[in-house]
Design a protein around this motif. Structure first.
Motif, PDB file in Angstrom:
ATOM      1  N   MET A   1       0.767  -1.139   0.041  1.00  0.00           N
ATOM      2  CA  MET A   1      -0.208  -0.066   0.046  1.00  0.00           C
ATOM      3  C   MET A   1       1.015   1.044   0.164  1.00  0.00           C
ATOM      4  N   ASP A   2       0.453   2.139  -0.895  1.00  0.00           N
ATOM      5  CA  ASP A   2       1.359   3.254  -0.874  1.00  0.00           C
ATOM      6  C   ASP A   2       0.901   4.186   0.295  1.00  0.00           C
ATOM      7  N   ASP A   3       0.632   5.504   0.148  1.00  0.00           N
ATOM      8  CA  ASP A   3       0.317   6.296   1.309  1.00  0.00           C
ATOM      9  C   ASP A   3      -1.138   5.884   1.816  1.00  0.00           C
ATOM     10  N   VAL A   4      -1.250   6.028   2.986  1.00  0.00           N
ATOM     11  CA  VAL A   4      -2.588   5.466   3.703  1.00  0.00           C
ATOM     12  C   VAL A   4      -3.691   6.768   3.618  1.00  0.00           C
ATOM     13  N   ARG A   5      -4.706   6.598   2.687  1.00  0.00           N
ATOM     14  CA  ARG A   5      -5.663   7.421   2.519  1.00  0.00           C
ATOM     15  C   ARG A   5      -6.549   7.802   3.725  1.00  0.00           C
ATOM     16  N   MET A   6      -6.655   8.675   4.692  1.00  0.00           N
ATOM     17  CA  MET A   6      -7.514   8.813   5.646  1.00  0.00           C
ATOM     18  C   MET A   6      -8.537   9.849   5.229  1.00  0.00           C
ATOM     19  N   LEU A   7      -9.762   9.520   5.626  1.00  0.00           N
ATOM     20  CA  LEU A   7     -10.795  10.469   5.664  1.00  0.00           C
ATOM     21  C   LEU A   7     -11.016  11.201   7.034  1.00  0.00           C
ATOM     22  N   GLY A   8     -10.870  12.595   7.123  1.00  0.00           N
ATOM     23  CA  GLY A   8     -10.880  13.385   8.387  1.00  0.00           C
ATOM     24  C   GLY A   8     -12.291  13.668   8.431  1.00  0.00           C
ATOM     25  N   LEU A   9     -13.192  13.291   9.214  1.00  0.00           N
ATOM     26  CA  LEU A   9     -14.628  14.118   9.241  1.00  0.00           C
ATOM     27  C   LEU A   9     -14.939  15.026  10.483  1.00  0.00           C
ATOM     28  N   PHE A  10     -15.249  16.170   9.971  1.00  0.00           N
ATOM     29  CA  PHE A  10     -15.808  17.080  11.154  1.00  0.00           C
ATOM     30  C   PHE A  10     -17.335  17.651  11.066  1.00  0.00           C
ATOM     31  N   ALA A  11     -17.554  18.247  11.823  1.00  0.00           N
ATOM     32  CA  ALA A  11     -19.026  19.053  11.867  1.00  0.00           C
ATOM     33  C   ALA A  11     -18.710  20.691  11.646  1.00  0.00           C
ATOM     34  N   GLY A  12     -19.524  21.071  11.344  1.00  0.00           N
ATOM     35  CA  GLY A  12     -19.680  22.668  11.182  1.00  0.00           C
ATOM     36  C   GLY A  12     -19.354  23.308  12.622  1.00  0.00           C
ATOM     37  N   VAL A  13     -18.778  24.671  12.410  1.00  0.00           N
ATOM     38  CA  VAL A  13     -18.279  25.348  13.470  1.00  0.00           C
ATOM     39  C   VAL A  13     -19.488  25.610  14.619  1.00  0.00           C
ATOM     40  N   HIS A 177      -0.481   7.727  13.120  1.00  0.00           N
ATOM     41  CA  HIS A 177       0.408   6.659  12.914  1.00  0.00           C
ATOM     42  C   HIS A 177      -0.103   5.350  13.137  1.00  0.00           C
ATOM     43  N   ARG A 178      -0.540   5.093  14.325  1.00  0.00           N
ATOM     44  CA  ARG A 178      -1.156   3.728  14.775  1.00  0.00           C
ATOM     45  C   ARG A 178      -2.331   3.508  13.909  1.00  0.00           C
ATOM     46  N   THR A 179      -3.120   4.624  13.547  1.00  0.00           N
ATOM     47  CA  THR A 179      -4.220   4.178  12.719  1.00  0.00           C
ATOM     48  C   THR A 179      -3.834   3.801  11.318  1.00  0.00           C
ATOM     49  N   ALA A 180      -2.763   4.475  10.863  1.00  0.00           N
ATOM     50  CA  ALA A 180      -2.356   4.127   9.515  1.00  0.00           C
ATOM     51  C   ALA A 180      -1.529   2.844   9.522  1.00  0.00           C
ATOM     52  N   THR A 181      -0.822   2.228  10.657  1.00  0.00           N
ATOM     53  CA  THR A 181      -0.435   1.102  10.808  1.00  0.00           C
ATOM     54  C   THR A 181      -1.623   0.052  10.825  1.00  0.00           C
ATOM     55  N   ALA A 182      -2.660   0.295  11.386  1.00  0.00           N
ATOM     56  CA  ALA A 182      -3.545  -0.553  11.573  1.00  0.00           C
ATOM     57  C   ALA A 182      -4.379  -0.925   9.932  1.00  0.00           C
ATOM     58  N   ALA A 183      -4.362   0.312   9.176  1.00  0.00           N
ATOM     59  CA  ALA A 183      -4.834   0.202   7.755  1.00  0.00           C
ATOM     60  C   ALA A 183      -3.993  -0.535   7.001  1.00  0.00           C
ATOM     61  N   ARG A 184      -2.703  -0.517   7.230  1.00  0.00           N
ATOM     62  CA  ARG A 184      -1.855  -1.261   6.307  1.00  0.00           C
ATOM     63  C   ARG A 184      -1.939  -2.688   6.448  1.00  0.00           C
ATOM     64  N   SER A 185      -2.500  -3.037   7.824  1.00  0.00           N
ATOM     65  CA  SER A 185      -2.421  -4.487   8.134  1.00  0.00           C
ATOM     66  C   SER A 185      -3.866  -5.003   7.785  1.00  0.00           C
ATOM     67  N   THR A 186      -4.806  -4.082   7.576  1.00  0.00           N
ATOM     68  CA  THR A 186      -6.026  -4.664   7.475  1.00  0.00           C
ATOM     69  C   THR A 186      -6.576  -4.804   5.885  1.00  0.00           C
ATOM     70  N   THR A 187      -7.189  -5.884   5.535  1.00  0.00           N
ATOM     71  CA  THR A 187      -7.500  -6.045   4.153  1.00  0.00           C
ATOM     72  C   THR A 187      -8.892  -5.986   4.312  1.00  0.00           C
ATOM     73  N   ARG A 188      -9.436  -4.760   3.612  1.00  0.00           N
ATOM     74  CA  ARG A 188     -10.976  -4.707   3.375  1.00  0.00           C
ATOM     75  C   ARG A 188     -11.233  -4.577   1.988  1.00  0.00           C
ATOM     76  N   ASP A 189     -12.538  -5.019   1.879  1.00  0.00           N
ATOM     77  CA  ASP A 189     -13.051  -4.948   0.301  1.00  0.00           C
ATOM     78  C   ASP A 189     -13.884  -3.872   0.547  1.00  0.00           C
ATOM     79  N   SER A 190     -13.300  -2.907  -0.694  1.00  0.00           N
ATOM     80  CA  SER A 190     -13.686  -1.635  -0.709  1.00  0.00           C
ATOM     81  C   SER A 190     -15.114  -1.874  -1.424  1.00  0.00           C
ATOM     82  N   GLY A 191     -15.177  -3.011  -2.443  1.00  0.00           N
ATOM     83  CA  GLY A 191     -16.286  -3.194  -3.275  1.00  0.00           C
ATOM     84  C   GLY A 191     -17.034  -2.105  -3.948  1.00  0.00           C
ATOM     85  N   PRO A 192     -18.234  -1.947  -4.261  1.00  0.00           N
ATOM     86  CA  PRO A 192     -18.739  -0.916  -5.130  1.00  0.00           C
ATOM     87  C   PRO A 192     -19.155   0.039  -4.071  1.00  0.00           C
ATOM     88  N   PRO A 193     -19.182   1.459  -4.665  1.00  0.00           N
ATOM     89  CA  PRO A 193     -19.766   2.413  -3.694  1.00  0.00           C
ATOM     90  C   PRO A 193     -20.735   2.171  -3.128  1.00  0.00           C
TER      91      PRO A 193
END
Length: 194
Positions: A1-13, A177-193
């Protein structure tokens, strides 16, 4: 896996004045080999109901597709002893249920919270963590709490956000970094949107 792509979710101000600042501080320039894309919770999500045979609302489908496309999830929300803000409860319920096509199972997820002062004894688990665990997320914790967020998170004229407390920044980067490590070691089926 190249760069780990994280989605950062936040709410409005109005829901959380510090969530976006916290994620911007982490995303730019970003930890090595991690890309953090920011996403504000959609406004006007309909109340979560059992959709049954009905199709999911379009904004729910878009949010689910963004989460399904990520290798990991960062959630920035206010630290609170009470219930989750309604926008968060609605979004997390739509992400987790109906569970048959939820993007959350096994998704490495870090919860980051902000508070204006220091809580004397924060709860062991937030309502968000309880919802995420119920939906089958791979929670990478414990959550990181950013106290005194109004002074710890400093917007700069160039648009970047500075974390003024080195200890807080170290805890945040360690969590990412701990979350990225978990992502690198997790195999997920991204499947269809979804």
């Amino acid at each position: 896996m190249d760069d780990v792509r994280m989605l950062g979710l936040f709410a409005g101000v109005t829901t959380d004045p510090f969530g976006e600042l916290l994620l911007r501080a982490l995303a730019d320039p970003g930890p090595t080999a991690v890309r953090i894309d920011l996403c504000r919770l959609p406004e006007g999500l309909p109340a979560h109901t059992d959709p049954g045979a009905s199709p999911l609302p379009p904004q729910v489908r878009r949010l689910r597709a963004l989460v399904a496309d990520a290798d990991a999830l960062l959630i920035a929300l206010p630290e609170a002893d009470g219930p989750l803000p309604q926008s968060w409860a609605t979004a997390l319920n739509w992400l987790g249920w109906p569970s048959a096509d939820s993007p959350l199972p096994d998704l490495p997820t870090a919860v980051l919270t902000t508070e204006s002062a220091r809580s004397s004894a924060p709860r062991s688990f937030t309502s968000a963590e309880e919802l995420l665990a119920g939906a089958g997320c791979h929670l990478v914790g414990p959550r990181t709490v950013v106290a005194h967020a109004a002074t710890t998170l400093r917007p700069r004229p160039d648009g970047r956000v500075l974390v003024t407390d080195p200890g807080v920044m170290l805890r945040l980067l360690t969590h990412v970094h701990r979350t990225a490590t978990a992502a690198r070691s997790t195999t997920r089926d991204s499947g269809p949107p979804r």
